[in-house]
Write a protein that holds these residues in place. Structure first.
Motif, PDB file in Angstrom:
ATOM      1  N   GLY A 137      65.169 -40.565  -0.861  1.00  0.00           N
ATOM      2  CA  GLY A 137      64.558 -41.156  -2.036  1.00  0.00           C
ATOM      3  C   GLY A 137      64.205 -42.621  -1.801  1.00  0.00           C
ATOM      4  O   GLY A 137      64.664 -43.250  -0.850  1.00  0.00           O
ATOM      5  N   VAL A 138      63.380 -43.154  -2.693  1.00  0.00           N
ATOM      6  CA  VAL A 138      62.964 -44.557  -2.607  1.00  0.00           C
ATOM      7  C   VAL A 138      63.411 -45.254  -3.897  1.00  0.00           C
ATOM      8  O   VAL A 138      62.703 -45.231  -4.910  1.00  0.00           O
ATOM      9  N   PRO A 139      64.626 -45.837  -3.882  1.00  0.00           N
ATOM     10  CA  PRO A 139      65.136 -46.455  -5.107  1.00  0.00           C
ATOM     11  C   PRO A 139      64.456 -47.771  -5.434  1.00  0.00           C
ATOM     12  O   PRO A 139      64.069 -48.527  -4.536  1.00  0.00           O
ATOM     13  N   THR A 140      64.282 -48.034  -6.717  1.00  0.00           N
ATOM     14  CA  THR A 140      63.792 -49.323  -7.179  1.00  0.00           C
ATOM     15  C   THR A 140      64.701 -49.784  -8.300  1.00  0.00           C
ATOM     16  O   THR A 140      65.227 -48.971  -9.060  1.00  0.00           O
ATOM     17  N   SER A 141      64.902 -51.092  -8.393  1.00  0.00           N
ATOM     18  CA  SER A 141      65.870 -51.617  -9.358  1.00  0.00           C
ATOM     19  C   SER A 141      65.196 -52.320 -10.522  1.00  0.00           C
ATOM     20  O   SER A 141      65.638 -53.374 -10.971  1.00  0.00           O
ATOM     21  N   VAL A 142      64.090 -51.752 -11.023  1.00  0.00           N
ATOM     22  CA  VAL A 142      63.493 -52.329 -12.223  1.00  0.00           C
ATOM     23  C   VAL A 142      64.546 -52.311 -13.322  1.00  0.00           C
ATOM     24  O   VAL A 142      65.409 -51.432 -13.366  1.00  0.00           O
ATOM     25  N   THR A 143      64.512 -53.292 -14.199  1.00  0.00           N
ATOM     26  CA  THR A 143      65.526 -53.368 -15.240  1.00  0.00           C
ATOM     27  C   THR A 143      65.388 -52.196 -16.201  1.00  0.00           C
ATOM     28  O   THR A 143      64.358 -51.535 -16.272  1.00  0.00           O
ATOM     29  N   SER A 144      66.454 -51.974 -16.955  1.00  0.00           N
ATOM     30  CA  SER A 144      66.449 -50.866 -17.911  1.00  0.00           C
ATOM     31  C   SER A 144      65.298 -51.013 -18.913  1.00  0.00           C
ATOM     32  O   SER A 144      64.665 -50.021 -19.283  1.00  0.00           O
ATOM     33  N   SER A 145      65.013 -52.232 -19.312  1.00  0.00           N
ATOM     34  CA  SER A 145      63.944 -52.465 -20.284  1.00  0.00           C
ATOM     35  C   SER A 145      62.566 -52.145 -19.713  1.00  0.00           C
ATOM     36  O   SER A 145      61.616 -51.889 -20.459  1.00  0.00           O
ATOM     37  N   GLU A 146      62.446 -52.170 -18.390  1.00  0.00           N
ATOM     38  CA  GLU A 146      61.163 -51.904 -17.745  1.00  0.00           C
ATOM     39  C   GLU A 146      61.009 -50.450 -17.295  1.00  0.00           C
ATOM     40  O   GLU A 146      59.947 -50.058 -16.821  1.00  0.00           O
ATOM     41  N   ALA A 147      62.062 -49.665 -17.446  1.00  0.00           N
ATOM     42  CA  ALA A 147      62.077 -48.315 -16.881  1.00  0.00           C
ATOM     43  C   ALA A 147      61.017 -47.400 -17.500  1.00  0.00           C
ATOM     44  O   ALA A 147      60.358 -46.629 -16.793  1.00  0.00           O
ATOM     45  N   TYR A 148      60.861 -47.471 -18.826  1.00  0.00           N
ATOM     46  CA  TYR A 148      59.881 -46.598 -19.486  1.00  0.00           C
ATOM     47  C   TYR A 148      58.475 -46.865 -18.958  1.00  0.00           C
ATOM     48  O   TYR A 148      57.741 -45.939 -18.600  1.00  0.00           O
ATOM     49  N   GLN A 149      58.105 -48.137 -18.906  1.00  0.00           N
ATOM     50  CA  GLN A 149      56.774 -48.500 -18.432  1.00  0.00           C
ATOM     51  C   GLN A 149      56.581 -48.094 -16.979  1.00  0.00           C
ATOM     52  O   GLN A 149      55.507 -47.623 -16.581  1.00  0.00           O
ATOM     53  N   ALA A 150      57.646 -48.265 -16.174  1.00  0.00           N
ATOM     54  CA  ALA A 150      57.560 -47.896 -14.760  1.00  0.00           C
ATOM     55  C   ALA A 150      57.340 -46.395 -14.606  1.00  0.00           C
ATOM     56  O   ALA A 150      56.573 -45.952 -13.741  1.00  0.00           O
ATOM     57  N   MET A 151      57.973 -45.623 -15.468  1.00  0.00           N
ATOM     58  CA  MET A 151      57.832 -44.173 -15.406  1.00  0.00           C
ATOM     59  C   MET A 151      56.462 -43.735 -15.937  1.00  0.00           C
ATOM     60  O   MET A 151      55.776 -42.906 -15.333  1.00  0.00           O
ATOM     61  N   GLU A 152      56.052 -44.327 -17.041  1.00  0.00           N
ATOM     62  CA  GLU A 152      54.781 -43.944 -17.653  1.00  0.00           C
ATOM     63  C   GLU A 152      53.594 -44.307 -16.765  1.00  0.00           C
ATOM     64  O   GLU A 152      52.601 -43.572 -16.695  1.00  0.00           O
ATOM     65  N   SER A 153      53.698 -45.437 -16.061  1.00  0.00           N
ATOM     66  CA  SER A 153      52.594 -45.893 -15.221  1.00  0.00           C
ATOM     67  C   SER A 153      52.617 -45.287 -13.820  1.00  0.00           C
ATOM     68  O   SER A 153      51.696 -45.502 -13.033  1.00  0.00           O
ATOM     69  N   GLY A 154      53.688 -44.532 -13.512  1.00  0.00           N
ATOM     70  CA  GLY A 154      53.772 -43.897 -12.207  1.00  0.00           C
ATOM     71  C   GLY A 154      54.358 -44.767 -11.115  1.00  0.00           C
ATOM     72  O   GLY A 154      54.329 -44.393  -9.942  1.00  0.00           O
ATOM     73  N   VAL A 155      54.899 -45.922 -11.478  1.00  0.00           N
ATOM     74  CA  VAL A 155      55.577 -46.764 -10.486  1.00  0.00           C
ATOM     75  C   VAL A 155      56.803 -46.037  -9.937  1.00  0.00           C
ATOM     76  O   VAL A 155      57.145 -46.160  -8.759  1.00  0.00           O
ATOM     77  N   VAL A 156      57.476 -45.272 -10.807  1.00  0.00           N
ATOM     78  CA  VAL A 156      58.587 -44.420 -10.360  1.00  0.00           C
ATOM     79  C   VAL A 156      58.302 -42.986 -10.790  1.00  0.00           C
ATOM     80  O   VAL A 156      57.583 -42.744 -11.757  1.00  0.00           O
ATOM     81  N   ASP A 157      58.876 -42.053 -10.046  1.00  0.00           N
ATOM     82  CA  ASP A 157      58.735 -40.634 -10.387  1.00  0.00           C
ATOM     83  C   ASP A 157      59.830 -40.180 -11.337  1.00  0.00           C
ATOM     84  O   ASP A 157      59.612 -39.301 -12.180  1.00  0.00           O
ATOM     85  N   THR A 158      61.007 -40.765 -11.171  1.00  0.00           N
ATOM     86  CA  THR A 158      62.173 -40.368 -11.951  1.00  0.00           C
ATOM     87  C   THR A 158      62.973 -41.613 -12.328  1.00  0.00           C
ATOM     88  O   THR A 158      62.850 -42.670 -11.702  1.00  0.00           O
ATOM     89  N   VAL A 159      63.815 -41.456 -13.335  1.00  0.00           N
ATOM     90  CA  VAL A 159      64.697 -42.539 -13.768  1.00  0.00           C
ATOM     91  C   VAL A 159      66.109 -41.990 -13.901  1.00  0.00           C
ATOM     92  O   VAL A 159      66.327 -40.946 -14.526  1.00  0.00           O
ATOM     93  N   ALA A 160      67.066 -42.684 -13.307  1.00  0.00           N
ATOM     94  CA  ALA A 160      68.472 -42.321 -13.426  1.00  0.00           C
ATOM     95  C   ALA A 160      69.129 -43.219 -14.468  1.00  0.00           C
ATOM     96  O   ALA A 160      69.158 -44.438 -14.319  1.00  0.00           O
TER      97      ALA A 160
END
Length: 338
Positions: free
Chosen positions: A181-204
């Motif tokens: 996997g390719v982990p990224t440490s975007v903050t919790s507040s940024e996780a939704y936007q990262a997921m919606e925009s395709g920056v991440v595939d999944t969120v833990a």
């Protein structure tokens, strides 16, 4: 008579000013919005205010005092008196407690998470490291095992984690990295936007965070049993502020911790009971990973990462083996007492 009146007035004003001066008001830095993750802080504030007759109060600020990744820095300079942070945001600043973020430690319940966290917090190496930031550990913010949400076809085999961009911090990030996997440490507040925009595939996240930060709203599936580990998020206080409290105020604070944690556990337990209903309402598929896939994940990302952490932290002068054994031993004791 006017002279007597003036003296009485001065005395009354002196008492008033003394009373006002005696009152203690702390600023508390957290982030996001009020949720299960912060309920013990609100309960602590209520208990302390009640026990001191309103003479010791806490103003809890959601993002108004600091960024979540800078709360420990704010504590160190006395910008506020209390704060919550997560170890994975800055593992170099709080190396000792990252033992609690190692994947596959085997912690199964919130009560077990409280036991191992507080045991580690009480270790001299942790107190010494936190003192470098003028911080004193107060209590944990226990969270259940993290699980993934994602869109599209569910990723229910390790082979599908290869190349997967996942929002995961600390030891969880290392676990996913170990299986490609390719982990990224975007903050919790940024996780939704990262997921919606395709920056991440999944969120833990733990369940409350998937709700609070909206990632469950854009997800089509959730892994019910991946359970690779969790994030450790202490509540700390500024040492100078703590030592400046009166004996009565300090007693009110210290004696309220267990009750605040108990309230948190009860409240979070209610959320967990309702989770299946949440999934159904949001039309999110509950995905069960096969036992053999889980076993492979643990073999790859469990003990090897534990051993690597012990070696690395020992080389940095920390009693890593001792801290690791403290977690394992405390977990055994907690289970035996149940």
């Amino acid at each position: 008579m006017p002279n007597m009146t003036a003296k009485l007035l001065c005395s009354a004003l002196a008492v008033t000013f003394a009373t006002e001066a005696a009152a203690t008001e702390w600023n508390v830095s957290v982030w996001g919005s009020r949720r299960a993750f912060t309920e013990h802080i609100h309960k602590l504030a209520d208990l302390v205010a009640e026990k001191t007759g309103g003479e010791f109060t806490m103003n809890i600020s959601y993002g108004g005092l600091s960024k979540n990744t800078e709360n420990l820095d704010g504590i160190s300079i006395g910008a506020f008196e209390m704060a919550q942070f997560c170890a994975g945001y800055h593992p170099d600043k709080n190396r000792a407690i990252t033992v609690l973020e190692l994947p596959f430690l085997g912690v199964n319940t919130l009560e077990e998470e409280v036991a191992v966290s507080h045991a580690v917090y009480d270790h001299p190496a942790v107190a010494e490291e936190m003192a470098q930031w003028n911080a004193k550990m107060l209590m944990t913010s226990p969270m259940p095992q993290y699980n993934l949400v994602g869109t599209g076809e569910p990723r229910d085999e390790l082979a599908e984690f290869d190349g997967m961009r996942v929002r995961a911090t600390g030891g969880l990030g290392e676990a996913f990295r170990a299986v490609g996997g390719v982990p990224t440490s975007v903050t919790s507040s940024e996780a939704y936007q990262a997921m919606e925009s395709g920056v991440v595939d999944t969120v833990a996240f733990a369940q409350h965070a998937h709700l609070s930060f909206g990632t469950i709203n854009t997800a089509t599936w959730w892994t019910a049993n991946l359970n690779p580990g969790t994030v450790n998020c202490p509540v700390v206080v500024n040492i100078d502020a703590y030592e400046s409290l009166t004996d009565a105020e300090r007693e009110a604070l210290d004696s309220s911790i267990d009750e605040a944690i108990a309230f948190y556990l009860e409240n979070y337990g209610e959320l967990l009971k309702q989770w299946d209903t949440v999934l159904a309402e949001k039309n999110v598929q509950k995905v069960m990973i096969a036992d053999e896939e889980l076993a492979r994940f643990q073999d790859i990302a469990g003990k090897p990462i534990h051993d690597e952490w012990i070696t690395s932290m020992s080389a940095q002068g920390l009693p890593a083996q001792e801290l690791y054994e403290l977690v394992v031993g405390t977990l055994k004791t907690a289970r035996a007492s149940n």
